[in-house]
Design an enzyme around this catalytic site. Sequence first.
Site, mmCIF file in Angstrom:
data_model
loop_
_atom_site.group_PDB
_atom_site.id
_atom_site.type_symbol
_atom_site.label_atom_id
_atom_site.label_comp_id
_atom_site.label_asym_id
_atom_site.label_seq_id
_atom_site.Cartn_x
_atom_site.Cartn_y
_atom_site.Cartn_z
ATOM 1 N N THR A 77 0.865 -1.185 -0.008
ATOM 2 C CA THR A 77 0.134 0.213 -0.064
ATOM 3 C C THR A 77 0.880 1.328 -0.010
ATOM 4 O O THR A 77 0.306 2.503 0.026
ATOM 5 C CB THR A 77 -0.949 0.041 1.025
ATOM 6 O OG1 THR A 77 -0.132 -0.218 2.339
ATOM 7 C CG2 THR A 77 -1.833 -1.017 1.161
ATOM 8 N N THR A 97 6.829 -0.194 1.918
ATOM 9 C CA THR A 97 7.212 0.279 3.108
ATOM 10 C C THR A 97 6.139 0.003 4.111
ATOM 11 O O THR A 97 5.925 0.332 5.431
ATOM 12 C CB THR A 97 7.688 1.569 3.361
ATOM 13 O OG1 THR A 97 7.036 2.569 2.404
ATOM 14 C CG2 THR A 97 9.189 1.655 3.003
ATOM 15 N N SER A 98 4.707 -0.222 3.477
ATOM 16 C CA SER A 98 3.573 -0.574 4.363
ATOM 17 C C SER A 98 2.818 -1.584 3.340
ATOM 18 O O SER A 98 2.705 -1.224 2.133
ATOM 19 C CB SER A 98 2.802 0.693 4.695
ATOM 20 O OG SER A 98 1.622 0.476 5.658
ATOM 21 N N SER A 99 1.753 -2.307 3.887
ATOM 22 C CA SER A 99 1.226 -3.224 3.280
ATOM 23 C C SER A 99 -0.083 -3.701 4.092
ATOM 24 O O SER A 99 -0.039 -3.733 5.347
ATOM 25 C CB SER A 99 2.104 -4.419 2.619
ATOM 26 O OG SER A 99 2.508 -5.152 3.905
#
Length: 388
Positions: A77, A97-99
Amino acid sequence: MDTARERCALADRLTTSGVLRRHSLWRSAVEAVPRELFLHPGVFLPIDGGRWQPVTALGTPPEEWARIAYRDESLATQLDGHLTADMAAGTVTGVPTSSSTTPTTVVGMLEQLHVADGHTVLEIGTGTGYSSALMCHRLGEDNVTTVEVDPQVAARADAALEEAGHSTWTVTGDGLLGHPVRAPYNRVIATCAVRRIPYTWVRQTQPGGIILATVGSWPYGTALAKVTVNDDGSAEGQIIGRSSFMHARAQALTPVAGDVSARTAYVDTESPAKIPPVLLDEWMPAFLAQLTAPGAQLVRATGGDGTRNLYFFDAERESFAAFTEDTTGWTVRQGGPVALWDAVEETLTAWQESGSPDIASVRLHITKETHTYWIGDRQALRWEHRLA
């Protein structure tokens, strides 16, 4: 679009695979929480060549968006600490770096928490907020505190939680410090990897409480630790399986940069490798290497002539091992104050001689001074990491 059918189908799949226990109270949470709400503004889908295809919620037909949302896959994401799908005009490169972690992993970890009605939970790493919403549904929003280091990620998660009907405690800050304001907690769960379980989490957990976190410093070869806090302030438990999460931002390894040949110029010893370094491509040996040399990292490189080279660097201890392969096998050149590969070879040899036990054989004990891991009673399979 109402995704009730997709949510029920997801719950059925998780039950059939054994992730959701029969008659589990988590099933109603899976059926109630719309995962698609927690993927706004969009996701990045991997395509060939290390590139990503941005897919936005508003720019995708509802049926296709639902199909993406209920894949049992991790969905990136954010890339490179700032880029979201609505900001990308076409295919992009970048590092996630975000998921949104796979539902199998999320629900499996929640089952391992063994929560009961009225329990309070501290979550480290809010991410999209999907796991937070599942916990809010199961335990009540006032019993869930979730900490996210990235302000933009936290804001999106908080908005999604509000849309889903959960006004929980969403905190922007360093999750490695926990959140002492609402401590003590019955349970702590981390949805990021840490090099070791911070003692601050132990202090903020009630005696008898459980901490669940992925430990290790590499992107792979990490493990899910489950420990119970004791009355004396220590915590003890074991590794319960393989696990892979993005690392806490403050603990992400900095890639080795610069001239590798210059870093390995001053060699103290050169000898045949007793154990091939490619064994570290396997999960358990990689985890054992991290226990043995927690500050080291494995670096792969290809020489100008196409030869495969491997390096093992420990920048803090200014030590290295460099490997080259020929028709007779692998040669290791070592330099610096610590013979890194000798220690790893000793560990891997002892592990093999003990029958190559799997990752769930590793026990763990935490105090405010030390982290101790061990397998059985063999001294070569015991690792004590001092915190100071």
